[in-house]
Design an enzyme around this catalytic site. Sequence first.
Site, PDB file in Angstrom:
ATOM      1  CB  SER A  66      43.875  39.334   3.133  1.00 13.39           C
ATOM      2  OG  SER A  66      44.415  38.133   3.033  1.00 13.39           O
ATOM      3  CE  LYS A  69      41.845  36.681   5.456  1.00 15.35           C
ATOM      4  NZ  LYS A  69      43.152  36.686   4.853  1.00 15.35           N
ATOM      5  CB  SER A 121      45.300  38.790   7.303  1.00 20.25           C
ATOM      6  OG  SER A 121      44.623  38.685   6.055  1.00 20.25           O
TER       7      SER A 121
END
Length: 404
Positions: A66, A69, A121
Amino acid sequence: MRVRKWIAGFLVIILLSGSFGGRACGEEAAPEELKNLYARSAVLLDADSGRVLFGKEENVPRPMASTTKIMTCILALENADEEEIVGISDDAASQPQVRLGVRKDENYYLKDLLYSLMLESHNDSAVAIAEHVAGSVEAFAEMMNRKALDLGCKDTHFVTPNGLDARDEKGVHSTTARDLAVIMKYCIRGSEKKERFLEITRTRSYTFSDVDGKRQFSCSNHNAFLDMMEGALSGKTGFTGDAGYCYVGALESEGRTFVVALLACGWPNNKGYKWSDTRKLMSYGMENYHYRTLRTGLSDTYIEVKDGIPENGRVNEKAYVEISVPEEEWQALLKDTEEIKEYSEWKESLDAPVKKGEKVGSIRYFLGDTVIKSVEVKTCKSVYERTFKWCLAQVGKCFTLFAD
């Protein structure tokens, strides 16, 4: 162009470690406090120059979970209005945990999904954002890859906007510690939306609803680094089965900004490894790297101008033009053991006519084998050509004086 000698006495010519944009410390040369990092790939980056201050397998591509992101967020900020309404597709609604829990055909404001993306997230929010900005996940991944290349990230390949383990015909969703740090550097320093990025990622908690106000949501920031070290600016965690625990974060201290990126930093039950490594790397940067003031300048230096008119106007003398570099102070982030070396080069001579401000060479400043600063050497005035007509005129002047 004649190469001048290294200028002795201006700056000491020693480099004991590192180079801008390159590897500062190999694992075998790592300082004692960084020899036992948990992460398989790690980097400490100077956010001003982009210089790698420390690297451990920093150019090895690995899945990044993640931490992906941060790219999703900055592209959304740069390419859409936060007040735009995002419709939820079946694909977005069906994303696995961690997820906000959006439902097909619901509508959300983009700004709210960005907080969901960066604080909690949420994988479904990432897909909804990507589809809204680019029309599809695939098109958004193309945007991500183009941006990565623009930033000089040649070993990065995006497949998804949320960082879930994936591959396509071009390869595995992956990056390097160095590339990930460069992307974070852009998010906090280079992007026109950097202030908004920092505001979102520094927010501790956030509440919102869907556009119709039927469902309420609360998000809390999971970036523990914000409370771990003074000066913490931003960061993003990540975990997948392939990637392990990952992290990218930034810290500001005494006018210096450091970025740490970690890949494959342990697997369950070692969630805390990334915080240990981050603290070690940030502390190393703050303790060892400080700004040093350096100076540029060149004066009282002349080169010949062939067929030029000498300043005193005498036919039988050579013409010269002064070259110079303005005096200027600049700073470089260096360890105590690192020094800069200066290398100058300019043309041995010029052909008339010469214009004022004409570039004739440069002075370059090296850290190791890498140029960290370059300044142009220019002429201080114009020198006109010694033509046959001018020579006749000078001879005429001599006869006039003799006649008088």
